[in-house]
Design an enzyme around this catalytic site. Structure first.
Site, PDB file in Angstrom:
ATOM      1  N   SER A   1      79.540 125.753 -11.511  1.00  0.00           N
ATOM      2  CA  SER A   1      79.273 125.296 -12.879  1.00  0.00           C
ATOM      3  C   SER A   1      80.256 125.775 -13.945  1.00  0.00           C
ATOM      4  CB  SER A   1      77.863 125.742 -13.279  1.00  0.00           C
ATOM      5  OG  SER A   1      77.713 127.123 -13.035  1.00  0.00           O
TER       6      SER A   1
ATOM      7  N   TYR B   1      86.459 128.898 -11.972  1.00  0.00           N
ATOM      8  CA  TYR B   1      87.198 128.372 -10.822  1.00  0.00           C
ATOM      9  C   TYR B   1      86.340 127.454  -9.937  1.00  0.00           C
ATOM     10  CZ  TYR B   1      91.378 131.166 -11.673  1.00  0.00           C
ATOM     11  OH  TYR B   1      92.538 131.679 -12.196  1.00  0.00           O
TER      12      TYR B   1
ATOM     13  N   TYR C   1      90.913 147.116 -10.739  1.00  0.00           N
ATOM     14  CA  TYR C   1      90.535 145.934  -9.961  1.00  0.00           C
ATOM     15  C   TYR C   1      90.955 146.057  -8.490  1.00  0.00           C
ATOM     16  CZ  TYR C   1      88.863 141.257  -9.185  1.00  0.00           C
ATOM     17  OH  TYR C   1      88.118 140.200  -8.721  1.00  0.00           O
TER      18      TYR C   1
ATOM     19  N   VAL D   1      90.668 133.959 -18.545  1.00  0.00           N
ATOM     20  CA  VAL D   1      89.418 134.205 -19.267  1.00  0.00           C
ATOM     21  C   VAL D   1      88.322 133.352 -18.647  1.00  0.00           C
ATOM     22  CG1 VAL D   1      88.275 134.166 -21.515  1.00  0.00           C
ATOM     23  CG2 VAL D   1      90.765 134.343 -21.395  1.00  0.00           C
ATOM     24  N   THR D   2      87.328 134.010 -18.058  1.00  0.00           N
ATOM     25  CA  THR D   2      86.115 133.304 -17.633  1.00  0.00           C
ATOM     26  C   THR D   2      84.955 134.233 -17.986  1.00  0.00           C
ATOM     27  OG1 THR D   2      86.009 134.307 -15.430  1.00  0.00           O
ATOM     28  CG2 THR D   2      87.260 132.243 -15.597  1.00  0.00           C
TER      29      THR D   2
HETATM   30  P1  NAD Z   1      82.394 132.382 -13.464  1.00  0.00           P
HETATM   31  O1  NAD Z   1      81.511 133.426 -14.049  1.00  0.00           O
HETATM   32  O2  NAD Z   1      83.041 131.423 -14.384  1.00  0.00           O
HETATM   33  O3  NAD Z   1      81.575 131.521 -12.379  1.00  0.00           O
HETATM   34  C1  NAD Z   1      80.596 132.071 -11.541  1.00  0.00           C
HETATM   35  C2  NAD Z   1      79.781 130.962 -10.882  1.00  0.00           C
HETATM   36  O4  NAD Z   1      78.830 131.556  -9.987  1.00  0.00           O
HETATM   37  C3  NAD Z   1      78.956 130.114 -11.867  1.00  0.00           C
HETATM   38  O5  NAD Z   1      78.932 128.782 -11.396  1.00  0.00           O
HETATM   39  C4  NAD Z   1      77.550 130.704 -11.735  1.00  0.00           C
HETATM   40  O6  NAD Z   1      76.487 129.802 -12.061  1.00  0.00           O
HETATM   41  C5  NAD Z   1      77.536 131.033 -10.265  1.00  0.00           C
HETATM   42  N1  NAD Z   1      76.549 132.056  -9.859  1.00  0.00           N
HETATM   43  C6  NAD Z   1      76.487 133.354 -10.261  1.00  0.00           C
HETATM   44  N2  NAD Z   1      75.461 133.961  -9.615  1.00  0.00           N
HETATM   45  C7  NAD Z   1      74.904 133.041  -8.804  1.00  0.00           C
HETATM   46  C8  NAD Z   1      73.812 133.058  -7.885  1.00  0.00           C
HETATM   47  N3  NAD Z   1      73.104 134.164  -7.634  1.00  0.00           N
HETATM   48  N4  NAD Z   1      73.490 131.902  -7.246  1.00  0.00           N
HETATM   49  C9  NAD Z   1      74.194 130.762  -7.482  1.00  0.00           C
HETATM   50  N5  NAD Z   1      75.244 130.691  -8.315  1.00  0.00           N
HETATM   51  C10 NAD Z   1      75.592 131.820  -8.963  1.00  0.00           C
HETATM   52  O7  NAD Z   1      83.453 133.163 -12.567  1.00  0.00           O
HETATM   53  P2  NAD Z   1      84.960 132.873 -12.122  1.00  0.00           P
HETATM   54  O8  NAD Z   1      85.848 133.742 -12.914  1.00  0.00           O
HETATM   55  O9  NAD Z   1      85.221 131.419 -12.003  1.00  0.00           O
HETATM   56  O10 NAD Z   1      84.925 133.540 -10.667  1.00  0.00           O
HETATM   57  C11 NAD Z   1      84.760 132.790  -9.483  1.00  0.00           C
HETATM   58  C12 NAD Z   1      85.442 133.542  -8.345  1.00  0.00           C
HETATM   59  O11 NAD Z   1      86.855 133.597  -8.625  1.00  0.00           O
HETATM   60  C13 NAD Z   1      84.973 134.991  -8.211  1.00  0.00           C
HETATM   61  O12 NAD Z   1      84.935 135.339  -6.845  1.00  0.00           O
HETATM   62  C14 NAD Z   1      86.082 135.776  -8.910  1.00  0.00           C
HETATM   63  O13 NAD Z   1      86.192 137.106  -8.442  1.00  0.00           O
HETATM   64  C15 NAD Z   1      87.287 134.934  -8.518  1.00  0.00           C
HETATM   65  N6  NAD Z   1      88.493 135.133  -9.377  1.00  0.00           N
HETATM   66  C16 NAD Z   1      88.397 135.133 -10.732  1.00  0.00           C
HETATM   67  C17 NAD Z   1      89.534 135.374 -11.506  1.00  0.00           C
HETATM   68  C18 NAD Z   1      89.487 135.409 -13.021  1.00  0.00           C
HETATM   69  O14 NAD Z   1      90.416 135.935 -13.631  1.00  0.00           O
HETATM   70  N7  NAD Z   1      88.490 134.838 -13.637  1.00  0.00           N
HETATM   71  C19 NAD Z   1      90.785 135.570 -10.877  1.00  0.00           C
HETATM   72  C20 NAD Z   1      90.856 135.499  -9.493  1.00  0.00           C
HETATM   73  C21 NAD Z   1      89.689 135.291  -8.737  1.00  0.00           C
END
Ligand code: NAD
Length: 392
Positions: free
Chosen positions: A51, A54, A236, A275-276
């Protein structure tokens, strides 16, 4: 209802439906403007964490780039007459509308992806309306996880490993640059972080899909990670969250062995810092990311979630050629961030950042605008004084 941002620390407790829909449309337009190789597209995609951030970008590339059917799982707050829903709720409603209009099947489950119940519901839906899944994207970012067998709840921590770490950070509330000292995680906290953000649940999903007969032969699956460099390693890469991310490498390798006869390809996807909602909660990132944005924008290599995921899925994994892999077999689209030209510039700016200089040296405005945009605020063309129905 007139909806304005209500920011508390790294959280915004309100979201704007029209702004979120505009953000989703902007990403869809980006995907539609890209080219995709003809061969080898996934047809049925499961996105866990679909939602925001990423995961949302992965769903948009799958739907509007590959034309794939998608099943998504998210954990979001539904809108009511009195309160707006969460950004992921509005993003998903906007995605569903666009996918329906394009005639592309989509189904979303709002619940705990770690639970057996959601796994059962998702599998029942796949059996009835999808067939077999040929790509599973694991993009959950969660602060806690309830073990589906024991019922025990584990909480992740963002702490260094071994020694305390003192680092500069930027406080988005007080607008001050100051030092924070983070005490090291205990072994119990590290283990709990691995339970939440490691590979166990990713494996449980793949096992459950396989046992139910809904995992296609030669399917692919990816879980996302961040690696970073010296500046972010203490909080990290080499910290509690980094230990959990190392466990994704273990899980990928275990699944490749276990399902080798089926031709499963499990790979960790390495993405850049952006930024997320998840990354805003990580100490030091509120200073590192604005500096990174400043440098990468100046060097012309800045990307958002959708550009990163287009490169990962559209070019690297389904681009009609072998993907570029590192020694661990991970797919890397984070290398522009890790380039020496970028890192050395960020490292040079870092010590010069103070409360007085940070706005000039770092892209604080870009960071803050993007943070608000995550919740649908500050989007061009949206009238924030207009009355909107929170229920979409
Ligand atoms: P985000 O917070 O934007 O998205 C998290 C998603 O997980 C959302 O869709 C949320 O509804 C869902 N979610 C959370 N808990 C849940 C649960 N219990 N059941 C079902 N859905 C659930 O996060 P993001 O930054 O897009 O991160 C996604 C992945 O990418 C993570 O593994 C993160 O470590 C990785 N990542 C992020 C970055 C960054 O800089 N943002 C960089 C590299 C990797």
């Amino acid at each position: 209802m007139i909806i304005k941002p209500k920011v508390r620390g790294f959280i915004c407790t309100t979201s704007h439906p029209t702004g979120c829909a505009a953000n989703v449309q902007e990403q869809i337009d980006y995907v539609k403007a890209q080219s995709f190789a003809d061969a080898d597209k996934p047809k049925n995609v499961l996105v866990l964490g679909c939602s925001t951030g990423y995961g949302l970008a992965s769903r948009l590339v799958s739907t509007f780039g590959f034309g794939a059917k998608t099943v998504g799982v998210m954990f979001e707050k539904e809108a009511s007459e009195k309160r707006p829903g969460s950004a992921g709720w509005y993003n998903t409603r906007a995605f569903e509308k666009a996918a329906d209009e394009a005639g592309i099947y989509n189904k979303t489950f709002n619940g705990d992806a770690f639970s057996n119940e959601i796994k059962e519901q998702v599998i029942a839906e796949i059996k009835e309306n999808v067939g077999q899944i040929d790509l599973v994207v694991y993009s959950l970012a969660a602060p806690r996880r309830k073990d589906p067998v024991t019922g025990e709840v584990y909480s992740s921590v963002l702490k260094p490993v071994g020694e305390p770490v003192t680092r500069k950070t930027y406080n988005t509330d007080t607008k001050e640059v100051s030092e924070v000292t983070l005490e090291p995680a205990t072994q119990e906290e590290i283990d709990a972080t691995i339970k939440v953000m490691g590979g166990e649940d990713w494996e449980l999903w793949i096992n459950a899909l396989d046992e139910a007969g809904v995992l296609a032969d030669n399917a692919k699956t990816t879980a996302y990670t961040y690696i970073g460099k010296e500046l972010t390693w203490p909080i990290y890469g080499k910290a509690s969250i980094g230990k959990a991310k190392e466990d994704l490498d273990r899980a990928a390798s275990a699944m490749n062995d276990k399902f080798s006869a089926k031709g499963l390809e499990a790979r960790v996807g390495v993405l850049k810092a952006l930024v997320t909602q998840a990354s805003s909660a990580i100490p030091v990132m509120p200073l590192y990311i604005p500096l990174l944005y400043k440098v990468m924008k100046e060097q012309g290599t800045h990307e958002g979630c959708i550009e990163q995921i287009y490169r990962l899925l559209g070019e690297e994994w389904y681009g009609g050629r072998a993907p570029t892999l590192d020694e661990q077999g991970r797919i890397r689209v984070d290398l522009w961030e890790l380039d020496d030209k970028v890192q050395s510039e960020v490292e040079a700016l870092w010590p010069q950042c103070t409360t007085e200089t940070v706005n000039d040296l770092a892209d604080v405005k870009g960071y803050q605008d993007e943070f608000l945009k995550l919740f649908g605020f500050g989007v061009e063309g949206v009238d924030y004084d207009a009355d909107v129905n929170p229920i979409v």
